[in-house]
Every structure is written in C-alpha cells, then in structure tokens.
Design a protein around this motif. Structure first.
Motif, PDB file in Angstrom:
ATOM      1  N   ALA A  77       0.320  -6.140  19.567  1.00 11.30           N
ATOM      2  CA  ALA A  77       0.703  -5.717  18.225  1.00 11.30           C
ATOM      3  C   ALA A  77       0.260  -6.730  17.164  1.00 11.30           C
ATOM      4  CB  ALA A  77       2.216  -5.527  18.152  1.00 11.30           C
ATOM      5  N   ASP A  78      -0.107  -6.210  15.996  1.00 10.38           N
ATOM      6  CA  ASP A  78      -0.374  -7.069  14.843  1.00 10.38           C
ATOM      7  C   ASP A  78       0.918  -7.460  14.137  1.00 10.38           C
ATOM      8  OD1 ASP A  78      -3.271  -6.927  14.989  1.00 10.38           O
ATOM      9  OD2 ASP A  78      -3.061  -4.839  14.328  1.00 10.38           O
ATOM     10  N   VAL A 139      12.673  -0.582   3.151  1.00 10.30           N
ATOM     11  CA  VAL A 139      11.358  -0.257   2.595  1.00 10.30           C
ATOM     12  C   VAL A 139      10.733  -1.475   1.924  1.00 10.30           C
ATOM     13  CG1 VAL A 139      10.172   1.100   0.816  1.00 10.30           C
ATOM     14  CG2 VAL A 139      11.783   2.215   2.377  1.00 10.30           C
ATOM     15  N   ALA A 140      11.520  -2.209   1.158  1.00  6.98           N
ATOM     16  CA  ALA A 140      11.007  -3.404   0.484  1.00  6.98           C
ATOM     17  C   ALA A 140      10.565  -4.453   1.495  1.00  6.98           C
ATOM     18  CB  ALA A 140      12.074  -3.973  -0.449  1.00  6.98           C
ATOM     19  N   ASN A 141      11.341  -4.645   2.556  1.00  9.03           N
ATOM     20  CA  ASN A 141      10.973  -5.623   3.579  1.00  9.03           C
ATOM     21  C   ASN A 141       9.735  -5.198   4.357  1.00  9.03           C
ATOM     22  OD1 ASN A 141      13.111  -7.357   2.979  1.00  9.03           O
ATOM     23  ND2 ASN A 141      14.508  -6.345   4.402  1.00  9.03           N
ATOM     24  N   LEU A 146       3.897  -5.670   5.673  1.00  9.22           N
ATOM     25  CA  LEU A 146       2.598  -5.025   5.856  1.00  9.22           C
ATOM     26  C   LEU A 146       1.557  -5.613   4.908  1.00  9.22           C
ATOM     27  CD1 LEU A 146       3.605  -1.277   6.300  1.00  9.22           C
ATOM     28  CD2 LEU A 146       2.965  -2.912   8.077  1.00  9.22           C
ATOM     29  N   ALA A 147       1.955  -5.890   3.676  1.00 13.88           N
ATOM     30  CA  ALA A 147       1.023  -6.488   2.720  1.00 13.88           C
ATOM     31  C   ALA A 147       0.579  -7.873   3.172  1.00 13.88           C
ATOM     32  CB  ALA A 147       1.663  -6.561   1.336  1.00 13.88           C
ATOM     33  N   ALA A 148       1.481  -8.624   3.791  1.00 10.16           N
ATOM     34  CA  ALA A 148       1.117  -9.946   4.305  1.00 10.16           C
ATOM     35  C   ALA A 148       0.157  -9.835   5.481  1.00 10.16           C
ATOM     36  CB  ALA A 148       2.378 -10.708   4.720  1.00 10.16           C
ATOM     37  N   ALA A 156      -1.895   0.211  -1.483  1.00  3.36           N
ATOM     38  CA  ALA A 156      -1.511   1.471  -0.841  1.00  3.36           C
ATOM     39  C   ALA A 156      -0.085   1.388  -0.307  1.00  3.36           C
ATOM     40  CB  ALA A 156      -2.479   1.796   0.291  1.00  3.36           C
ATOM     41  N   PHE A 157       0.264   0.255   0.292  1.00  2.39           N
ATOM     42  CA  PHE A 157       1.630   0.093   0.802  1.00  2.39           C
ATOM     43  C   PHE A 157       2.643   0.150  -0.342  1.00  2.39           C
ATOM     44  CE2 PHE A 157      -0.588  -2.746   4.116  1.00  2.39           C
ATOM     45  CZ  PHE A 157      -0.889  -1.650   4.915  1.00  2.39           C
TER      46      PHE A 157
END
Length: 304
Positions: A77-78, A139-141, A146-148, A156-157
């Motif tokens: 997993a990433d 959702v915020a977490n 994902l952005a990191a 998009a995220f």
C-alpha cells in the motif's frame, strides 16, 4: 537539420506519445480497515485512488481475522487508513506480519469522542461515523493524507472533499428532520451492541444494548436481566438486529420483553452492492429511516 535528424526527432516524438504513463499517474494504492471508511476514502480519492477494504461487506471490524492476502495488500500500500480509537485491535498485528513500515492514518483524530464504562474500565467509543458531523472530520483528514501522498492531484482531492462534505451536511439535516418530529422521550430503541452512541447524541435517541462497545465482549447474565427489567419499565417496544452480529441474544431479550422487530441496521459494515447500505450515505439514510419509522410508530401507538 538534415533529413536523418528530422526523422529521428519525429520518431522520438512518436515514442514519447506512445510511452506508458509515468508511475505518478497511476492511482494511489490505499488499504482501508473496513467498508464504511473505505467508501469515504473512495469519495475523496475519486479516480486517483485505488481502495481496498480489509474487512469485507457485512463483516465485523471488531472480530476480524486477517489472512496472508491482507498482509500482502498492506505491504504494497501507498497509504493506509484506520478509524482508530481502539476499533481495529488487530491492525497492529497485521502490520507487523506484513512488514509494513508506514504509519496508518487514524481518520477519527480530532473528533470529539465519547467514553463509557465497560467491565470496570473507561473506554472510548470508536463508532464515530454514526454521526455525519464526525465524518466531516474524517473527510478533512483523508484529504490531507491523500494530498501529502500525491501532491499532483491535491486539487482533485480538495474538490472531491468539498462535494462530499455538502452531501454529508444534507444527510445530517435529513436525519434531524426525521427525528425532530418525534418527542424526545419516545426516541428509545433496543439494539445488539453499543454502536449508535454518536447517532443518539446527534439526534437525541436513547439506545439500550445487551453488549458493550465491542462485539467481542460477552454480556453477563446479571447484565442481561437488568436490561430486561429496564426495557419493561421504560416501555421500549421495538428492537433491531445488526447485519454483522449474531442475532440470537437479541431475539431472546425480545421474547422476554415483548419487543417487536424493527428491521436490520448497519452500524459498522456496509452491505453488498445490491443491499440497502452499499455506501455510507445509503447506510446512514437506511438506519435513520428504520429507527425514525419505528420510534414514530411506537409514539403513535402509546398515544392511543
């Protein structure tokens, strides 16, 4: 530029167009502990994230037993996501077996959690997703994680998170519209275990349960007898089964108290794709409707 040079340049251009997409264009591999959380990650990640839930549909995240295939998925997993707050007691063992060196994202960080006494200990209730308000924190977490992991798709995220957050707010407003019409003292139901505390806190519903927060805990005979007395004294007339739990104890209590079945709830696992709770939004709307219909009918019957 001579003819040979022009031909070489043209061939290089064609080769560039036909080359496989760069590795960064491949979707992130996200491993998620259970189906409810997996669906929220899918909504935030969209096409840029490939999501795998370890616990299957209708599976109990408390009593899950990982297999070697789950260890392989986690190792590759990433990014990994868990709810946290003690829900996934098995995850640490799985990570060790998989040789997973990363740290899972605990999406409930920042949620105002509730505690309760269970077998003489104070424990945190991990079932925070049963209030849509708490899933806004998820959702915020998730967006941040994902952005990191994939900065190129951060925009998009962010857009996905904003859209999904609006759906969550609309769901919460719908829940209030259903329950606010019933007198607070009539919003009382019986469920298998204490998974609906946050729904109760959000909408003013009281839930009585023979089991504690975890389905692994066996209720004592004295505790069940006390619950039966409470149900009789408070006039609770409806009970619900849960999709991921053994129904036998609930049916015994219902027989002893005269409570009627109100249907099946989905407290911590989505249904299969053809079921009534194939997504988080569908799951919550189903649970809200089942409970609100039952307490409204109970209230109307007692008023006659």
């Amino acid at each position: 530029m001579n003819a040979v040079s022009r031909l070489s340049a043209a061939l290089l251009a064609v080769a560039a167009l036909c080359a496989p997409a760069a590795a960064s264009a491949e979707p992130l591999k996200a491993v998620v502990s259970f189906t409810v959380l997996a669906d929220v990650v899918k909504n935030v990640g969209g096409a840029h994230v490939e999501v795998r839930s370890l616990v299957p549909p209708n599976g109990d995240p408390h009593e899950f037993e990982p297999a070697p295939d789950h260890a392989r998925a986690l190792k590759n997993a990433d990014v990994a996501f868990v709810a946290g707050d003690g829900l996934e007691g098995w995850f640490e063992r799985l990570a060790k077996a998989a040789g997973y060196k990363g740290r899972p994202v605990a999406v409930s960080a920042g949620v105002k959690t509730a505690t309760m006494e269970e077998h003489g200990e104070t424990v945190t209730d991990p079932h925070v997703w049963n209030s849509p308000s708490n899933v806004l924190v998820w959702v915020a977490n998730i967006e941040k994680a994902l952005a990191a992991a994939d900065p190129e798709n951060a925009a998009a995220f962010k857009a996905n998170a904003a859209r999904y957050s609006e759906e969550l707010r609309a769901l919460n407003a719908y829940g209030h519209s259903r329950f606010d019409a019933v007198p607070p003292e009539k919003r009382r139901v019986l469920t298998s275990h204490e998974a609906f505390g946050y729904l109760g806190r959000e909408y003013g519903v009281t839930f009585l349960s023979p089991q504690g927060i975890s389905t692994e805990a066996e209720p004592s005979a004295g505790g069940v007898a006390a619950l039966i007395r409470q149900i009789r004294s408070e006039g609770v007339k409806v009970y619900f089964l849960e999709n991921s739990n053994d129904p036998r104890l609930m049916r015994q209590i219902a027989e002893a108290t005269g409570a009627r079945p109100g249907g099946e709830l989905y407290p911590e696992a989505l249904s299969g794709p053809d079921g009534p709770a194939s997504t988080y939004l569908a799951m919550m709307r189903h649970n809200i409707d089942q409970i609100a219909d039952a307490v409204a009918a109970q209230s109307a019957a007692q008023a006659r």
